[in-house]
Design a protein around this motif. Sequence first.
Motif, PDB file in Angstrom:
ATOM      1  N   HIS A   2      40.158  65.353 -18.142  1.00  0.00           N
ATOM      2  CA  HIS A   2      40.020  65.582 -19.584  1.00  0.00           C
ATOM      3  C   HIS A   2      40.920  66.728 -20.040  1.00  0.00           C
ATOM      4  CE1 HIS A   2      38.131  65.534 -23.491  1.00  0.00           C
ATOM      5  NE2 HIS A   2      37.821  66.823 -23.377  1.00  0.00           N
ATOM      6  N   LEU A   3      40.933  67.829 -19.266  1.00  0.00           N
ATOM      7  CA  LEU A   3      41.811  68.957 -19.607  1.00  0.00           C
ATOM      8  C   LEU A   3      43.281  68.570 -19.534  1.00  0.00           C
ATOM      9  CD1 LEU A   3      40.039  71.970 -17.862  1.00  0.00           C
ATOM     10  CD2 LEU A   3      40.249  71.537 -20.308  1.00  0.00           C
ATOM     11  N   ALA A   4      43.654  67.777 -18.527  1.00  0.00           N
ATOM     12  CA  ALA A   4      45.057  67.352 -18.397  1.00  0.00           C
ATOM     13  C   ALA A   4      45.461  66.474 -19.575  1.00  0.00           C
ATOM     14  CB  ALA A   4      45.244  66.594 -17.090  1.00  0.00           C
ATOM     15  N   GLN A   5      44.558  65.630 -20.027  1.00  0.00           N
ATOM     16  CA  GLN A   5      44.873  64.790 -21.181  1.00  0.00           C
ATOM     17  C   GLN A   5      45.009  65.632 -22.451  1.00  0.00           C
ATOM     18  OE1 GLN A   5      41.831  61.815 -21.347  1.00  0.00           O
ATOM     19  NE2 GLN A   5      42.736  60.570 -19.700  1.00  0.00           N
ATOM     20  N   GLN A   6      44.206  66.676 -22.580  1.00  0.00           N
ATOM     21  CA  GLN A   6      44.318  67.546 -23.758  1.00  0.00           C
ATOM     22  C   GLN A   6      45.622  68.336 -23.721  1.00  0.00           C
ATOM     23  OE1 GLN A   6      40.859  70.037 -23.899  1.00  0.00           O
ATOM     24  NE2 GLN A   6      39.606  68.511 -24.956  1.00  0.00           N
ATOM     25  N   VAL A   7      46.034  68.780 -22.537  1.00  0.00           N
ATOM     26  CA  VAL A   7      47.267  69.576 -22.424  1.00  0.00           C
ATOM     27  C   VAL A   7      48.481  68.702 -22.702  1.00  0.00           C
ATOM     28  CG1 VAL A   7      48.724  70.804 -20.756  1.00  0.00           C
ATOM     29  CG2 VAL A   7      46.289  71.301 -20.891  1.00  0.00           C
ATOM     30  N   GLU A   8      48.450  67.443 -22.304  1.00  0.00           N
ATOM     31  CA  GLU A   8      49.592  66.559 -22.523  1.00  0.00           C
ATOM     32  C   GLU A   8      49.807  66.282 -24.003  1.00  0.00           C
ATOM     33  OE1 GLU A   8      48.893  63.033 -20.239  1.00  0.00           O
ATOM     34  OE2 GLU A   8      49.446  63.996 -18.367  1.00  0.00           O
ATOM     35  N   GLY A   9      48.773  66.363 -24.752  1.00  0.00           N
ATOM     36  CA  GLY A   9      48.907  66.126 -26.195  1.00  0.00           C
ATOM     37  C   GLY A   9      49.692  67.264 -26.841  1.00  0.00           C
ATOM     38  N   SER A  10      50.320  66.975 -27.931  1.00  0.00           N
ATOM     39  CA  SER A  10      51.159  67.966 -28.608  1.00  0.00           C
ATOM     40  C   SER A  10      50.367  68.922 -29.477  1.00  0.00           C
ATOM     41  CB  SER A  10      52.217  67.238 -29.455  1.00  0.00           C
ATOM     42  OG  SER A  10      51.566  66.466 -30.448  1.00  0.00           O
ATOM     43  N   GLU A  11      49.127  68.634 -29.743  1.00  0.00           N
ATOM     44  CA  GLU A  11      48.362  69.475 -30.656  1.00  0.00           C
ATOM     45  C   GLU A  11      48.075  70.856 -30.075  1.00  0.00           C
ATOM     46  OE1 GLU A  11      44.649  67.066 -28.952  1.00  0.00           O
ATOM     47  OE2 GLU A  11      46.246  66.266 -30.171  1.00  0.00           O
ATOM     48  N   MET A  12      48.077  71.024 -28.755  1.00  0.00           N
ATOM     49  CA  MET A  12      47.770  72.323 -28.161  1.00  0.00           C
ATOM     50  C   MET A  12      49.002  73.217 -28.057  1.00  0.00           C
ATOM     51  SD  MET A  12      44.525  72.334 -27.646  1.00  0.00           S
ATOM     52  CE  MET A  12      44.089  73.524 -26.444  1.00  0.00           C
ATOM     53  N   GLY A  13      50.155  72.668 -27.954  1.00  0.00           N
ATOM     54  CA  GLY A  13      51.370  73.456 -27.909  1.00  0.00           C
ATOM     55  C   GLY A  13      51.767  73.908 -26.512  1.00  0.00           C
ATOM     56  N   PHE A  14      51.192  73.327 -25.489  1.00  0.00           N
ATOM     57  CA  PHE A  14      51.586  73.691 -24.119  1.00  0.00           C
ATOM     58  C   PHE A  14      52.872  72.989 -23.741  1.00  0.00           C
ATOM     59  CE2 PHE A  14      46.915  74.357 -23.746  1.00  0.00           C
ATOM     60  CZ  PHE A  14      46.943  75.694 -23.386  1.00  0.00           C
ATOM     61  N   GLN A  15      53.707  73.683 -22.930  1.00  0.00           N
ATOM     62  CA  GLN A  15      54.966  73.113 -22.462  1.00  0.00           C
ATOM     63  C   GLN A  15      55.010  73.240 -20.946  1.00  0.00           C
ATOM     64  OE1 GLN A  15      58.065  75.251 -24.368  1.00  0.00           O
ATOM     65  NE2 GLN A  15      57.610  74.446 -26.394  1.00  0.00           N
TER      66      GLN A  15
END
Length: 175
Positions: free
Chosen positions: A119-132
Amino acid sequence: MSAALKSYVPRPVPSRPRAATAHVQGSATRPAEIRPGVSAPVVLPQAPGLNSPSPAVRRLAQLHLVSSALTASLVALTLVSYGTSVYVNRQLNQASQQLNRLQRNEQQLTTANEVLKNHLAQQVEGSEMGFQPPQPGSVIFLKPASQAAVAMPAPVPTSLMGRLALPKVDVPLGY
């Protein structure tokens, strides 16, 4: 049939005749009961030598006593060992059930942990969090400290070094 099972118990003969006693008390006279006379006990003769048994009889009596004690101790030991085996088996079953329960809990926790990671990996892959993802140019490399900067302990005397000699092992300085 019950009359046949009753045993005869002799009663003592009264010192006065029954008719005289009945007449004095004023009651009607009853016919006297016929009882067999009680005789003195007969002393049976004993065979000579029964007071002092032979050595063979004494040995057999001792052997009987020892074998009875040994049998009783073996029966007690058997009962104790059976009770112990039942107790150990019960404890083993309880421990096995607890182990199975803990293994099921471990599997459930591992599954829940992996679901959370996914679940965390799917959230990080999304662009809404801003992780690169990390870039090779932004990685920091550290140089090892110089040997002079590391404080060296005072040298140990050679006489003491001979007594405390440790084998030399090649180990890395750090990771």
